[in-house]
Design a protein around this motif. Sequence first.
Motif, mmCIF file in Angstrom:
data_model
loop_
_atom_site.group_PDB
_atom_site.id
_atom_site.type_symbol
_atom_site.label_atom_id
_atom_site.label_comp_id
_atom_site.label_asym_id
_atom_site.label_seq_id
_atom_site.Cartn_x
_atom_site.Cartn_y
_atom_site.Cartn_z
ATOM 1 N N TYR A 45 0.863 -1.182 0.000
ATOM 2 C CA TYR A 45 0.000 0.000 0.000
ATOM 3 C C TYR A 45 0.893 1.223 0.000
ATOM 4 O O TYR A 45 1.729 1.398 0.886
ATOM 5 C CB TYR A 45 -0.928 0.003 1.217
ATOM 6 N N LEU A 46 0.758 2.054 -1.050
ATOM 7 C CA LEU A 46 1.535 3.299 -1.142
ATOM 8 C C LEU A 46 0.891 4.296 -0.201
ATOM 9 O O LEU A 46 -0.287 4.624 -0.364
ATOM 10 C CB LEU A 46 1.474 3.833 -2.577
ATOM 11 N N PRO A 72 1.878 7.807 2.684
ATOM 12 C CA PRO A 72 2.909 8.614 3.358
ATOM 13 C C PRO A 72 3.229 8.083 4.750
ATOM 14 O O PRO A 72 4.204 8.493 5.365
ATOM 15 C CB PRO A 72 2.282 10.014 3.424
ATOM 16 N N CYS A 90 -3.094 1.555 -4.852
ATOM 17 C CA CYS A 90 -2.987 3.023 -4.892
ATOM 18 C C CYS A 90 -4.211 3.650 -4.241
ATOM 19 O O CYS A 90 -5.338 3.424 -4.691
ATOM 20 C CB CYS A 90 -2.918 3.516 -6.331
ATOM 21 N N TYR A 111 -7.990 10.377 -2.686
ATOM 22 C CA TYR A 111 -8.799 11.162 -1.739
ATOM 23 C C TYR A 111 -8.110 11.153 -0.366
ATOM 24 O O TYR A 111 -6.927 11.380 -0.267
ATOM 25 C CB TYR A 111 -10.245 10.645 -1.673
ATOM 26 N N GLU A 112 -8.854 10.781 0.695
ATOM 27 C CA GLU A 112 -8.256 10.771 2.049
ATOM 28 C C GLU A 112 -7.536 9.452 2.347
ATOM 29 O O GLU A 112 -6.976 9.271 3.421
ATOM 30 C CB GLU A 112 -9.339 11.019 3.107
ATOM 31 N N SER A 132 6.219 4.407 1.675
ATOM 32 C CA SER A 132 6.116 5.831 1.317
ATOM 33 C C SER A 132 7.258 6.163 0.365
ATOM 34 O O SER A 132 8.310 5.525 0.416
ATOM 35 C CB SER A 132 6.269 6.666 2.590
ATOM 36 N N ILE A 133 7.069 7.176 -0.496
ATOM 37 C CA ILE A 133 8.231 7.595 -1.302
ATOM 38 C C ILE A 133 8.849 8.869 -0.742
ATOM 39 O O ILE A 133 9.779 9.409 -1.326
ATOM 40 C CB ILE A 133 7.922 7.734 -2.815
ATOM 41 N N VAL A 135 2.861 14.781 0.923
ATOM 42 C CA VAL A 135 1.591 14.127 0.595
ATOM 43 C C VAL A 135 1.196 14.418 -0.850
ATOM 44 O O VAL A 135 1.077 15.569 -1.253
ATOM 45 C CB VAL A 135 0.471 14.574 1.564
ATOM 46 N N LEU A 136 1.005 13.345 -1.609
ATOM 47 C CA LEU A 136 0.563 13.437 -3.011
ATOM 48 C C LEU A 136 -0.935 13.198 -3.064
ATOM 49 O O LEU A 136 -1.537 12.748 -2.092
ATOM 50 C CB LEU A 136 1.279 12.366 -3.837
ATOM 51 N N GLY A 181 -1.739 7.346 -5.071
ATOM 52 C CA GLY A 181 -0.630 6.393 -4.993
ATOM 53 C C GLY A 181 -0.054 5.998 -6.341
ATOM 54 O O GLY A 181 0.864 5.176 -6.410
HETATM 55 N N1 SAM Z 1 -4.895 11.048 4.516
HETATM 56 C C1 SAM Z 1 -3.646 10.427 4.194
HETATM 57 C C2 SAM Z 1 -2.624 10.681 5.307
HETATM 58 O O1 SAM Z 1 -2.657 11.774 5.867
HETATM 59 O O2 SAM Z 1 -1.779 9.831 5.577
HETATM 60 C C3 SAM Z 1 -3.097 10.950 2.869
HETATM 61 C C4 SAM Z 1 -3.930 10.572 1.713
HETATM 62 S S1 SAM Z 1 -3.230 11.087 0.172
HETATM 63 C C5 SAM Z 1 -4.025 12.610 -0.098
HETATM 64 C C6 SAM Z 1 -4.001 10.032 -1.000
HETATM 65 C C7 SAM Z 1 -3.214 8.810 -1.397
HETATM 66 O O3 SAM Z 1 -2.014 9.214 -2.030
HETATM 67 C C8 SAM Z 1 -2.791 7.874 -0.287
HETATM 68 O O4 SAM Z 1 -3.810 6.966 0.051
HETATM 69 C C9 SAM Z 1 -1.580 7.182 -0.885
HETATM 70 O O5 SAM Z 1 -1.963 6.049 -1.663
HETATM 71 C C10 SAM Z 1 -1.002 8.254 -1.819
HETATM 72 N N2 SAM Z 1 0.186 8.962 -1.285
HETATM 73 C C11 SAM Z 1 0.241 10.260 -0.938
HETATM 74 N N3 SAM Z 1 1.464 10.619 -0.539
HETATM 75 C C12 SAM Z 1 2.244 9.525 -0.624
HETATM 76 C C13 SAM Z 1 3.610 9.258 -0.343
HETATM 77 N N4 SAM Z 1 4.430 10.186 0.131
HETATM 78 N N5 SAM Z 1 4.072 8.001 -0.584
HETATM 79 C C14 SAM Z 1 3.256 7.035 -1.042
HETATM 80 N N6 SAM Z 1 1.936 7.243 -1.324
HETATM 81 C C15 SAM Z 1 1.427 8.446 -1.118
#
Ligand code: SAM
Length: 242
Positions: free
Chosen positions: A83-84, A86, A109, A112-113, A129-130, A134-135, A138
Amino acid sequence: MVFHVLTLFPEMIENGMQTSITGRAIEKGFLHLDVRNIRDYTQDKHGKVDDYTYGGGAGMLMQAQPVYDAWDSIPGKGIRTIYLTPQGRTFDQMMAEDFAKEEELIFLCGHYEGIDERVLEETVTDYVSIGDYVLTGGELPAMVMMDTISRLLPGVLHNEDSADTESFQNGLLEYPQYSRPEEWHEKKVPAILLSGDHKKVDEWRLEQSELRTRERRPDLYEAYMEQKRLYEEMHPPKRRKR
Ligand code: SAM
């Protein structure tokens, strides 16, 4: 290697992976890409895959049912599921080498939240995480991982693009490199590289790698020096007999 990708944006993965070196590896059969659209698995008659979070808060959450059914549709059991997020361990070359030993990998991937915790508990083996930012989804992180892992698989790189000498492979950053012409903007290629003396070239490259790593990545350099010290402790130079 088979990469299964579970996503709401399959075209992003397909377009990204079909180009350049990974595209060529897919065409030649060294890589197989299986992209599944999570939306195709929802039981909601309007095609919905997300809903509000319990307890309130901004944004929508991907629901457990479509994610689980998409994951469950992949034939074969016990495939590592990444699971990708952060919130995962930060991806690095050592992790890439470990994942490259698998025959199949599943990338999940979020968007949203993120994704309902209950389905993560039932499917995910690795949270990755990469980086500490926050992207929106995924998909880019999954592509970063697949690209890095692909380079380590037999047949993917041509011999001349070998991954062996690249940054991180020996705990150091790669040395500076030059191509034609020998002089550009009044800057000359270091003479040693034109000498034809392979031993000297190798020594120069190691020295440059060490210098560069010390300057740009002191954290890596410290770990490298510690490894070197331990190695020298375990393999002391042999004393000449009298
Ligand atoms: N609400 C989550 C949190 O605060 O941990 C962040 C959700 S982010 C907006 C949406 C999706 O982007 C995540 O479910 C994940 O799959 C991916 N994502 C965002 N940043 C990432 C990162 N630095 N590394 C890996 N996946 C990331």
